[in-house]
Design an enzyme around this catalytic site. Structure first.
Site, mmCIF file in Angstrom:
data_model
loop_
_atom_site.group_PDB
_atom_site.id
_atom_site.type_symbol
_atom_site.label_atom_id
_atom_site.label_comp_id
_atom_site.label_asym_id
_atom_site.label_seq_id
_atom_site.Cartn_x
_atom_site.Cartn_y
_atom_site.Cartn_z
ATOM 1 N NE ARG A 115 -6.846 -11.467 18.697
ATOM 2 C CZ ARG A 115 -7.345 -11.927 17.863
ATOM 3 N NH1 ARG A 115 -7.110 -13.244 17.462
ATOM 4 N NH2 ARG A 115 -7.715 -11.066 16.772
ATOM 5 C CG HIS A 151 24.032 3.106 10.048
ATOM 6 N ND1 HIS A 151 24.994 3.385 9.123
ATOM 7 C CD2 HIS A 151 22.830 3.502 9.530
ATOM 8 C CE1 HIS A 151 24.469 3.957 7.993
ATOM 9 N NE2 HIS A 151 23.064 4.353 8.106
ATOM 10 C CB ALA A 189 -1.806 -0.102 12.777
ATOM 11 C CG ASN A 193 -2.280 0.700 0.865
ATOM 12 O OD1 ASN A 193 -2.639 1.655 0.301
ATOM 13 N ND2 ASN A 193 -3.543 -0.022 1.377
#
Length: 207
Positions: A176, A106, A153, A76
Site C-alpha cells: 500500500r 557473488h 520488518a 540501530n
C-alpha cells in the site's frame, strides 16, 4: 549519557568524515580493504548504535563507491551496512535493528562450481530521505528505496520501492501507500522496475 545511547564523538576508527554531534557506539566496527580515503562519510547528527558493522571494499575503478550517511539518520543495533558496491543513505532515515544493506554479492551462474571462487557482483543501494528500513530487513544490491518509503520488518527487498510506498514480505512486494496528506493515494514506480502489477493492486483495493 542515556543508557544505551552512544556518546557524541569526533572520531571513530575507519570513519573518514564525521559531522557535528554524531554518536557512534564504541562497539561499531569498520572493515576496510585498501587505502583509499573519503569513502566513509557521516553528516551531522548521525547515530550508529552498538555492534553495527560497516564494510568497504577496495574498488579503485569507481571513486564514488563507499558509504555516505545523511544528517540525523539513526542506525540501530546490529545492522550490517555494505559499501562495496556503493551505499547512499539520505537524511532522517531509520535503519532498524539487525537490518542488512548488501551492495555486493557473488555470481552463481557462471565460472567455478565453488561460489567463493566466482566474481564479486556490485551495485549501489540508495535510501531516500525519511525512509524506514524495519528490523531484520534485507535490501539487496542495486535497489533504490524512495523518499519516505517503508520496508517492513523481516522483508527481503530485490526491487526498487517507490517514494511513500510500503513494502513487505519475502520477497518484498508493495502492499500500500502511506496514508496522510504528505503522500498521494498511490506511488509511482521508480527507474522502470517491474512493480506495475503491485501498484495496480494497490489502486484496485482503494477504488
Amino acid at each position: 549519557m542515556l543508557l544505551g545511547v552512544p556518546d557524541i564523538t569526533r572520531s571513530h576508527a575507519g570513519v573518514d568524515v564525521i559531522g557535528a554531534d554524531c554518536r557512534i557506539d564504541p562497539t561499531v566496527s569498520v572493515m576496510r580493504f585498501g587505502e583509499r580515503g573519503g569513502v566513509l562519510q557521516l553528516a551531522d547528527g548521525v547515530s550508529i548504535y552498538a555492534h553495527t558493522r560497516l564494510v568497504l571494499g577496495d574498488v579503485v575503478a569507481d571513486p564514488c563507491v563507499g558509504i555516505q550517511i545523511g544528517a540525523r539518520t539513526i542506525v540501530n543495533v546490529g545492522a550490517y551496512l555494505s559499501g562495496e558496491g556503493g551505499l547512499t543513505i539520505g537524511e532522517d532515515v531509520l535503519i532498524g535493528p539487525h537490518a542488512k544493506l548488501l551492495s555486493a554479492g557473488h555470481a552463481i551462474d557462471e565460472g567455478d562450481a565453488i561460489i567463493a571462487r566466482n566474481r564479486i557482483t556490485r551495485a549501489r543501494i540508495s535510501i531516500g530521505d525519511g525512509a524506514w528500513i524495519g528490523a531484520g530487513a534485507i535490501v539487496l544490491e542495486g535497489v533504490n528505496i524512495g523518499r519516505g518509503a517503508v520496508v517492513a520488518a523481516g522483508a527481503v527487498v530485490r526491487q526498487d520501492v517507490p517514494a511513500g510506498m510500503v513494502a513487505a514480505g519475502m520477497p518484498a512486494r508493495l502492499i500500500r501507500s502511506r496514508r496522510g496528506q504528505a503522500w498521494p493515494a498511490t506511488g509511482a514506480p521508480s527507474r522502470g522496475r517491474s512493480w506495475a502489477r503491485s501498484v495496480f493492486n494497490v489502486i484496485w483495493r482503494r477504488v
